[in-house]
Design an enzyme around this catalytic site. Structure first.
Site, PDB file in Angstrom:
ATOM      1  N   ASP A  63       0.824  -1.208   0.000  1.00  0.00           N
ATOM      2  CA  ASP A  63       0.000   0.000   0.000  1.00  0.00           C
ATOM      3  C   ASP A  63       0.859   1.260   0.000  1.00  0.00           C
ATOM      4  OD1 ASP A  63      -2.822  -0.543  -0.105  1.00  0.00           O
ATOM      5  OD2 ASP A  63      -2.642  -1.523   1.831  1.00  0.00           O
ATOM      6  N   GLU A  94      -4.881   4.651  -0.603  1.00  0.00           N
ATOM      7  CA  GLU A  94      -3.836   3.648  -0.369  1.00  0.00           C
ATOM      8  C   GLU A  94      -3.054   3.982   0.909  1.00  0.00           C
ATOM      9  OE1 GLU A  94      -3.612   0.936  -1.938  1.00  0.00           O
ATOM     10  OE2 GLU A  94      -4.655   1.282  -3.833  1.00  0.00           O
ATOM     11  N   HIS A  97      -5.104   2.965   3.806  1.00  0.00           N
ATOM     12  CA  HIS A  97      -4.962   1.516   3.997  1.00  0.00           C
ATOM     13  C   HIS A  97      -3.691   1.195   4.784  1.00  0.00           C
ATOM     14  CE1 HIS A  97      -7.321   0.944  -0.062  1.00  0.00           C
ATOM     15  NE2 HIS A  97      -8.044   1.521   0.880  1.00  0.00           N
ATOM     16  N   TYR A 101      -3.303  -0.605   8.914  1.00  0.00           N
ATOM     17  CA  TYR A 101      -2.601  -1.773   9.450  1.00  0.00           C
ATOM     18  C   TYR A 101      -1.821  -1.398  10.702  1.00  0.00           C
ATOM     19  CZ  TYR A 101      -3.809  -3.764   4.921  1.00  0.00           C
ATOM     20  OH  TYR A 101      -4.499  -4.210   3.819  1.00  0.00           O
ATOM     21  N   GLU A 158      -3.018  -4.252  -7.454  1.00  0.00           N
ATOM     22  CA  GLU A 158      -4.314  -4.020  -6.818  1.00  0.00           C
ATOM     23  C   GLU A 158      -5.183  -5.284  -6.782  1.00  0.00           C
ATOM     24  OE1 GLU A 158      -5.250  -1.232  -5.465  1.00  0.00           O
ATOM     25  OE2 GLU A 158      -4.424   0.492  -6.519  1.00  0.00           O
ATOM     26  N   GLU A 192      -9.899  -1.581  -3.219  1.00  0.00           N
ATOM     27  CA  GLU A 192      -8.996  -2.143  -4.222  1.00  0.00           C
ATOM     28  C   GLU A 192      -9.759  -2.694  -5.421  1.00  0.00           C
ATOM     29  OE1 GLU A 192      -6.305  -1.147  -3.644  1.00  0.00           O
ATOM     30  OE2 GLU A 192      -5.497  -1.568  -1.663  1.00  0.00           O
ATOM     31  N   HIS A 195     -10.329   0.176  -7.653  1.00  0.00           N
ATOM     32  CA  HIS A 195      -9.055   0.684  -8.155  1.00  0.00           C
ATOM     33  C   HIS A 195      -8.599  -0.151  -9.347  1.00  0.00           C
ATOM     34  CE1 HIS A 195      -7.767   2.664  -4.056  1.00  0.00           C
ATOM     35  NE2 HIS A 195      -8.973   3.023  -4.451  1.00  0.00           N
TER      36      HIS A 195
END
Length: 325
Positions: A63, A94, A97, A101, A158, A192, A195
């Site tokens: 990402d 992105e 994202h 995490y 992606e 995603e 995308h």
């Protein structure tokens, strides 16, 4: 002469649709109560925790690459200003994202373990190899042909390369474990999925004006890159998942998504059709989650009314594929 983007005059066949869908889907990691996963996290074995941390670490790298290099580089070379705007918004997501995490890490574990994961990311040869291979095409765009190669690489990242990492969070969530962290992964998958479709459409539009020879060469390039990435991905999968005896199952999931990536580019599937773990496959659905409505922001939640993308929304993709053949 520098132009300003004019959204009152359509210059792209589908930028407005994808802009609307992307903005309606906007979300932030802080809206998901990850702390509710702490008990489930404590119940996992040390091997399960290690696999979970590693797959999220690998996803963070991909990402970061897509948000900081891939989307910006492709956007820089795309001519239509509305298409550029959509790509720029996608690049920002992105980064959301990637941050998500870290939110999971911070909530569930300590700094020492987090640092160990990010050291592992830097040192894992398979993860670094696939990232470097994709990034090469991002950083070597000089004309429309090399832009098309970069778009192929982007769609593969992606729609294909993320999915070995998505497998385990989807599996656990489907088993009723780590459901809130799994919800973040579901939100990411929802992003995603569009995308990959959008860049695939840009690719098909770009090559529609190329010679048949160039188009044939690009197809050959796509299959060669897909095969290279699959060999790397297989080794990466084995290194992570062998400890849980899941590697064979994960590879089926990877092949399934490799075929999806090719379809986004307008090509036929490459790998034979095979049965994929239904629990994980069900996790790819972007329909609204209904469990725990009041305490969990699901991937169907929105501050305004949002409808998830359906297969029929992209019926025109088939027409474009036929047109470009």
């Amino acid at each position: 002469m520098i132009e300003a983007v004019n959204w009152d005059q359509a210059t792209s066949d589908y930028a407005s649709m994808f802009w609307d869908q992307n903005t309606k889907q906007f979300w932030l990691d802080t809206e998901i109560p990850i702390s509710k996963d702490k008990k489930a996290w404590e119940d996992l074995s040390e091997s399960e925790k290690e696999v979970y941390m590693k797959v999220l670490g690998g996803l963070t790298l991909l990402d970061t690459e897509q948000g900081g290099v891939g989307m910006p580089q492709v956007s820089m070379h795309v001519k239509d200003l509305q298409d550029k705007a959509v790509l720029t918004f996608m690049a920002a997501m992105e980064q959301v994202h990637a941050k998500s995490y870290s939110t999971i890490f911070t909530t569930l574990t300590d700094k020492k373990q987090i640092d160990e994961v990010f050291d592992w990311v830097k040192q894992n040869k398979w993860l670094q190899k696939k990232s470097s291979l994709i990034e090469y095409y991002y950083k070597n765009i000089t004309d429309e042909y090399s832009l098309a190669q970069a778009m192929i690489a982007s769609v593969f990242l992606e729609s294909y390369m993320f999915y070995s990492g998505f497998y385990y969070p989807l599996l656990l969530a489907g088993q009723g474990k780590m459901k809130n962290s799994g919800e973040i992964v579901s939100l990411i998958i929802r992003d995603e999925s569009i995308h990959g479709v959008f860049v695939g459409l840009l690719y098909q539009k770009l090559i529609s004006n190329m010679t048949q020879e160039d188009r044939n060469n690009l197809y050959g390039f796509a299959i060669d890159l897909l095969s290279q990435l699959y060999e790397i991905e297989s080794r990466y999968t084995e290194e992570i998942y062998d400890v849980l005896s899941l590697s064979s199952d994960v590879k089926k999931f990877v092949r399934y998504n490799a075929n999806k990536a090719l379809m986004n580019l307008g090509y036929d599937v490459y790998f034979p059709t095979e049965e994929v773990n239904p629990i994980v496959l069900n996790g790819l659905s972007t329909e609204t989650r209904t469990h725990d409505f009041f305490s969990q922001k699901g991937n169907g939640y929105a501050k305004i009314k949002v409808e998830s993308l359906k297969e029929e929304d992209f019926d025109y993709v088939s027409a474009l594929v036929e047109q470009n053949r």
